[in-house]
Enzyme design. Structure first.
Site, PDB file in Angstrom:
ATOM      1  N   GLU A 134      11.998   2.947  14.637  1.00 43.83           N
ATOM      2  CA  GLU A 134      11.053   3.977  14.181  1.00 43.83           C
ATOM      3  C   GLU A 134       9.881   4.025  15.143  1.00 43.83           C
ATOM      4  O   GLU A 134       9.891   3.363  16.177  1.00 43.83           O
ATOM      5  CB  GLU A 134      10.595   3.702  12.748  1.00 43.83           C
TER       6      GLU A 134
ATOM      7  N   LEU B 126      11.021   1.507   7.466  1.00 43.87           N
ATOM      8  CA  LEU B 126      10.459   1.874   6.181  1.00 43.87           C
ATOM      9  C   LEU B 126      11.228   3.073   5.622  1.00 43.87           C
ATOM     10  O   LEU B 126      11.464   4.039   6.351  1.00 43.87           O
ATOM     11  CB  LEU B 126       8.985   2.245   6.334  1.00 43.87           C
TER      12      LEU B 126
ATOM     13  N   LYS C  71       6.435  -1.963   2.380  1.00 47.92           N
ATOM     14  CA  LYS C  71       5.196  -1.352   2.870  1.00 47.92           C
ATOM     15  C   LYS C  71       4.042  -2.330   2.654  1.00 47.92           C
ATOM     16  O   LYS C  71       3.179  -2.143   1.789  1.00 47.92           O
ATOM     17  CB  LYS C  71       4.952  -0.010   2.182  1.00 47.92           C
TER      18      LYS C  71
ATOM     19  N   TYR D 297       0.838  -1.197   0.000  1.00 40.81           N
ATOM     20  CA  TYR D 297       0.000   0.000   0.000  1.00 40.81           C
ATOM     21  C   TYR D 297       0.872   1.246   0.000  1.00 40.81           C
ATOM     22  O   TYR D 297       2.061   1.189   0.324  1.00 40.81           O
ATOM     23  CB  TYR D 297      -0.961   0.014   1.191  1.00 40.81           C
TER      24      TYR D 297
END
Length: 282
Positions: A179, A203, A147, A31
């Site tokens: 993160e 990411l 992702k 996505y």
């Protein structure tokens, strides 16, 4: 509300997806979320490039070219009259029957993709006042650079933070910050900006990419290196970044206030530079 479904513009509530779709069974898909400002997409090319890399990593052949998807997104923005908002896009590997774990031959499946718009305003109050975070063990898989539709690890980390009374989770793996639950995370120590380098544990954020570019172009010192949990008592600023929130300061971690508990000077500077880059992109 209209949506794009396999290249066709149709009412969103008319979309039907088979229960045999691998996205439903396995989260077998990808996505992207593209920000829209003043009816214009921001950094679409970078989002598409990340999508393409992710597709290659999971052996999924995209059924469109870059310019085709861009035209479809622009059509969707105009049809839905979106001035400020986002385009949510996802693609799954498609349908294969019977259900099987083995990735099928690409000739046996047709990817299914959809996109729709969500109106959203810039979270100005949050960007000014900041959020409170807690450090949580990063128990996600080892391909966080993809992702993927499978976000249960991220969801659980945010849920744990919320249950403890915090706004977000800052994740650590083996003593190193990776993160946040749905954002890249940044720290400032001695006027040096720290963030985790790209790799399989984080990411490669599109907003992160832009911040790095802006910071270096404006003389800020940047260090892409894993940040140790033991260094948290030395930080003078912290913020998270993603395409929807842009840049949001973190004012406390596990109840300990960071500096004066306000948005710091470097964070403010980057917020201004980021907004300026949006304006000049049109």
């Amino acid at each position: 509300m209209n949506a794009i479904f396999n290249g066709q513009l149709i009412p969103k509530d008319e979309i039907t997806i088979s229960p045999d779709d691998r996205g439903y069974h396995f989260g077998d898909g990808l996505y992207e979320v593209v920000r829209v400002y003043d009816q214009q997409m921001f950094m679409f090319s970078e989002h598409f490039d990340r999508l393409k890399v992710g597709a290659e990593k999971i052996h999924l052949t995209l059924p469109f070219e870059k310019h085709e998807l861009q035209e479809q997104f622009q059509q969707l923005i105009q049809k839905n009259h979106v001035s400020e908002g986002e385009i949510y896009f996802q693609i799954s590997r498609g349908i294969v029957s019977p259900r099987q774990h083995l990735i099928p031959n690409s000739k046996k499946t047709t990817p299914i993709y959809l996109a729709y718009t969500i109106p959203i305003e810039r979270p100005v109050a949050m960007q000014k006042n900041g959020i409170r975070a807690t450090v949580i063990e990063d128990t996600r898989w080892l391909h966080c650079d993809i992702k993927s539709l499978s976000l249960i690890g991220n969801i659980l980390s945010l849920d744990e933070a919320a249950r403890k009374g915090f706004d977000d989770a800052i994740l650590q793996r083996d003593g190193k910050i990776t993160e946040a639950s749905a954002s890249n995370v940044w720290f400032v120590v001695d006027d040096i900006l720290y963030t985790h380098p790209d790799g399989n544990l984080v990411l490669p954020g599109i907003t992160k990419m832009q911040i790095l570019k802006l910071a270096r172009a404006n003389g800020l010192k940047v260090c892409e290196t894993p940040f140790s949990v033991t260094q948290l008592d030395k930080i003078t600023e912290c913020f998270i970044s993603n395409s929807i929130y842009e840049i949001v300061p973190v004012i406390s971690i596990d109840g300990k206030q960071i500096a004066d508990g306000q948005c710091g000077a470097i964070t403010k500077k980057l917020q201004t530079l980021y907004i300026d880059s949006i304006r000049t992109s049109h």
